[in-house]
Scaffold this motif. Structure first.
Motif, PDB file in Angstrom:
ATOM      1  N   LYS A  33       0.825  -1.252  -0.040  1.00  0.00           N
ATOM      2  CA  LYS A  33       0.036  -0.014  -0.072  1.00  0.00           C
ATOM      3  C   LYS A  33       0.968   1.258  -0.186  1.00  0.00           C
ATOM      4  O   LYS A  33       0.539   2.128  -0.647  1.00  0.00           O
ATOM      5  N   VAL A  34       1.780   1.147   0.886  1.00  0.00           N
ATOM      6  CA  VAL A  34       2.886   2.282   0.926  1.00  0.00           C
ATOM      7  C   VAL A  34       3.389   2.669  -0.287  1.00  0.00           C
ATOM      8  O   VAL A  34       3.439   3.850  -0.896  1.00  0.00           O
ATOM      9  N   LEU A  35       4.196   1.633  -0.927  1.00  0.00           N
ATOM     10  CA  LEU A  35       4.663   1.860  -2.330  1.00  0.00           C
ATOM     11  C   LEU A  35       3.776   2.507  -3.374  1.00  0.00           C
ATOM     12  O   LEU A  35       4.120   3.171  -4.270  1.00  0.00           O
ATOM     13  N   GLU A  36       2.632   1.840  -3.585  1.00  0.00           N
ATOM     14  CA  GLU A  36       1.426   2.243  -4.450  1.00  0.00           C
ATOM     15  C   GLU A  36       1.143   3.733  -4.140  1.00  0.00           C
ATOM     16  O   GLU A  36       1.082   4.417  -5.028  1.00  0.00           O
ATOM     17  N   ALA A  37       0.859   4.162  -2.940  1.00  0.00           N
ATOM     18  CA  ALA A  37       0.588   5.447  -2.608  1.00  0.00           C
ATOM     19  C   ALA A  37       1.608   6.483  -3.069  1.00  0.00           C
ATOM     20  O   ALA A  37       1.401   7.764  -3.227  1.00  0.00           O
ATOM     21  N   ALA A  38       2.970   5.952  -2.696  1.00  0.00           N
ATOM     22  CA  ALA A  38       4.069   6.799  -3.419  1.00  0.00           C
ATOM     23  C   ALA A  38       4.402   6.494  -4.840  1.00  0.00           C
ATOM     24  O   ALA A  38       5.352   7.197  -5.100  1.00  0.00           O
ATOM     25  N   GLU A  39       3.569   5.950  -5.356  1.00  0.00           N
ATOM     26  CA  GLU A  39       3.702   5.928  -6.972  1.00  0.00           C
ATOM     27  C   GLU A  39       4.936   5.095  -7.412  1.00  0.00           C
ATOM     28  O   GLU A  39       5.784   5.811  -8.100  1.00  0.00           O
ATOM     29  N   ARG A  40       5.325   4.184  -6.340  1.00  0.00           N
ATOM     30  CA  ARG A  40       6.571   3.527  -6.931  1.00  0.00           C
ATOM     31  C   ARG A  40       6.440   2.101  -7.005  1.00  0.00           C
ATOM     32  O   ARG A  40       5.243   1.507  -6.640  1.00  0.00           O
ATOM     33  N   ASP A  41       7.403   1.497  -7.888  1.00  0.00           N
ATOM     34  CA  ASP A  41       7.147   0.088  -8.276  1.00  0.00           C
ATOM     35  C   ASP A  41       7.213  -0.906  -7.073  1.00  0.00           C
ATOM     36  O   ASP A  41       8.247  -0.672  -6.199  1.00  0.00           O
ATOM     37  N   VAL A  42       6.358  -1.878  -7.149  1.00  0.00           N
ATOM     38  CA  VAL A  42       6.387  -3.014  -6.043  1.00  0.00           C
ATOM     39  C   VAL A  42       7.266  -4.056  -6.388  1.00  0.00           C
ATOM     40  O   VAL A  42       7.057  -4.582  -7.664  1.00  0.00           O
ATOM     41  N   PRO A  43       8.304  -4.397  -5.618  1.00  0.00           N
ATOM     42  CA  PRO A  43       9.231  -5.592  -6.161  1.00  0.00           C
ATOM     43  C   PRO A  43       8.271  -7.030  -6.593  1.00  0.00           C
ATOM     44  O   PRO A  43       7.337  -6.980  -5.954  1.00  0.00           O
ATOM     45  N   GLU A  44       8.842  -7.554  -7.447  1.00  0.00           N
ATOM     46  CA  GLU A  44       7.970  -8.637  -8.040  1.00  0.00           C
ATOM     47  C   GLU A  44       7.853  -9.603  -6.917  1.00  0.00           C
ATOM     48  O   GLU A  44       6.986 -10.540  -6.302  1.00  0.00           O
ATOM     49  N   SER A  45       8.832  -9.697  -6.048  1.00  0.00           N
ATOM     50  CA  SER A  45       9.300 -10.963  -4.767  1.00  0.00           C
ATOM     51  C   SER A  45       8.054 -10.505  -3.786  1.00  0.00           C
ATOM     52  O   SER A  45       7.732 -11.619  -3.052  1.00  0.00           O
ATOM     53  N   TRP A  46       7.747  -9.279  -3.532  1.00  0.00           N
ATOM     54  CA  TRP A  46       6.529  -9.177  -2.397  1.00  0.00           C
ATOM     55  C   TRP A  46       5.149  -9.299  -2.840  1.00  0.00           C
ATOM     56  O   TRP A  46       4.410  -9.617  -2.176  1.00  0.00           O
TER      57      TRP A  46
END
Length: 390
Positions: free
Chosen positions: A99-112
């Motif tokens: 959620k945090v990465l998406e809200a910051a408009e950053r890519d979510v690592p595949e492994s996550w």
């Protein structure tokens, strides 16, 4: 209709500045909390330190979180980004940071996407945020997954050890941070504990004045005092009563709120409040003339400690004044016990041991509602009400 335009504009402005259904979203309408603001900003400025903001439900924690960017930007020109997310009962360590990465408009690592990231993996992502960024995790108390709480503690320690400039502000309903994190001694030096108490009378009065000034209105001293005292330290009720009292004055073509406007606001507030069902469940009885509503009002008026706890003996004085004659504990002890049981919604929580019990409202906002309802129903004598609220 043209003649009504100023009145409609004032109605609209009152609804903008007094927001009982939502946290404050603008610094210009935020009042008080200077001590807590200094603690939060001081911790954010300090390398390796993070913030845990905690307190009762409804005391304004989310409002403070909402205006954090406005507070920080003028004093920290190099300030990065602020990301705020709401936690839920379904959240885990992985879903929170996705959620945090998406809200910051950053890519979510595949492994996550397929497994839980370890704290160091999250720390690396936060190191890549713009300098001096802040991540706010609101309603953190809703997380039920114990592993996630342990992983978050490990993350805080890792962020602190590596002096990552991105800071965490964790917000939750609790009496202490142990309730949010358990006994994680390793993070004590990395955390600034900021307790949000109920608001003081001057802070509550400041909310009233700030909002009415924005609507180009004023208020009588006795009316301001009644709103502040009836709110029992909760900004929600200041906003609610100020909104309805202000609108009542405008409807009557006046620019100054009076005590009569506040009394009208009380009736309007209890008719539309979401706590009506919870309150009725607590006081219901098939027999007329029972004391449940009066005992609950006396509990709400009882002297309390900093955690909102009160004793049976503290109920005795307000109960006696409500009834107009001395009332000893045996006369209402069964009512106190009943309020802790499921049949009445467990509106009170009993703690401690026999003869040393303390009580408190499970939903702190019900405390003010019980007072407002008893006032509207005439159960609190006017003389006693004037003594307490005017």
């Amino acid at each position: 209709m043209v003649e009504d335009a100023p009145k409609m504009q004032r109605f609209f402005k009152l609804a903008q500045v007094f927001t009982p259904s939502a946290p404050v979203a603008s610094r210009s309408f935020f009042a008080g909390r200077v001590e807590q603001i200094l603690e939060v900003t001081g911790a954010i400025a300090q390398p390796g330190r993070h913030v845990m903001l905690y307190g009762e439900r409804g005391v304004g924690k989310t409002s403070l979180a909402n205006i954090l960017r406005e507070i920080l930007e003028p004093i920290a020109p190099e300030f990065g980004v602020v990301v705020r997310i709401n936690c839920s009962t379904q959240d885990t360590f992985r879903t929170l940071w996705v959620k945090v990465l998406e809200a910051a408009e950053r890519d979510v690592p595949e492994s996550w996407k397929y497994g839980t990231p370890d704290p160091d993996s999250v720390r690396v992502q936060l190191q890549h945020f713009p300098k001096a960024s802040v991540v706010i995790l609101d309603e953190y108390d809703r997380i039920e997954d114990d592993d996630s709480l342990s992983l978050m503690a490990d993350l805080i320690k890792s962020l602190s050890d590596h002096l990552v400039s991105t800071k965490l502000v964790i917000v939750g309903v609790a009496d202490s941070i142990d309730q949010l994190f358990g006994e994680h001694q390793s993070i004590q030096r990395a955390v600034q504990e900021v307790r949000m108490p109920r608001m003081s009378q001057p802070e509550l009065a400041d909310i009233v004045d700030t909002g009415l000034k924005a609507a180009e209105m004023g208020i009588e001293d006795v009316a301001r005092q009644r709103i502040s005292r009836l709110s029992e330290g909760f900004p929600h009720y200041v906003h609610l009563l100020s909104l309805y009292a202000g609108q009542h004055a405008v409807s009557d073509d006046r620019l100054a709120v009076t005590k009569a406007d506040v009394n009208a606001a009380i009736n309007q507030a209890i008719e539309k409040h979401s706590l009506v069902r919870e309150y009725q469940m607590a006081i219901q009885s098939p027999r007329p003339g029972t004391l449940f509503s009066r005992v609950l009002a006396a509990c709400a008026l009882a002297e309390k400690n900093r955690l909102g706890q009160f004793t049976a003996s503290a109920v005795r004085d307000p109960m006696s004044k409500i009834m107009g004659r001395p009332y000893e504990i045996p006369a209402f002890a069964t009512h106190l016990k009943a309020f802790t049981e499921m049949d009445r919604g467990s509106v009170l929580r009993r703690e401690g041991t026999e003869r040393r019990y303390t009580y408190r409202f499970n939903n702190p906002l019900l405390q003010s509602f019980a007072i407002l309802t008893s006032l509207a129903d005439g159960e609190i004598p006017e003389g006693y009400a004037a003594e307490i609220f005017d």
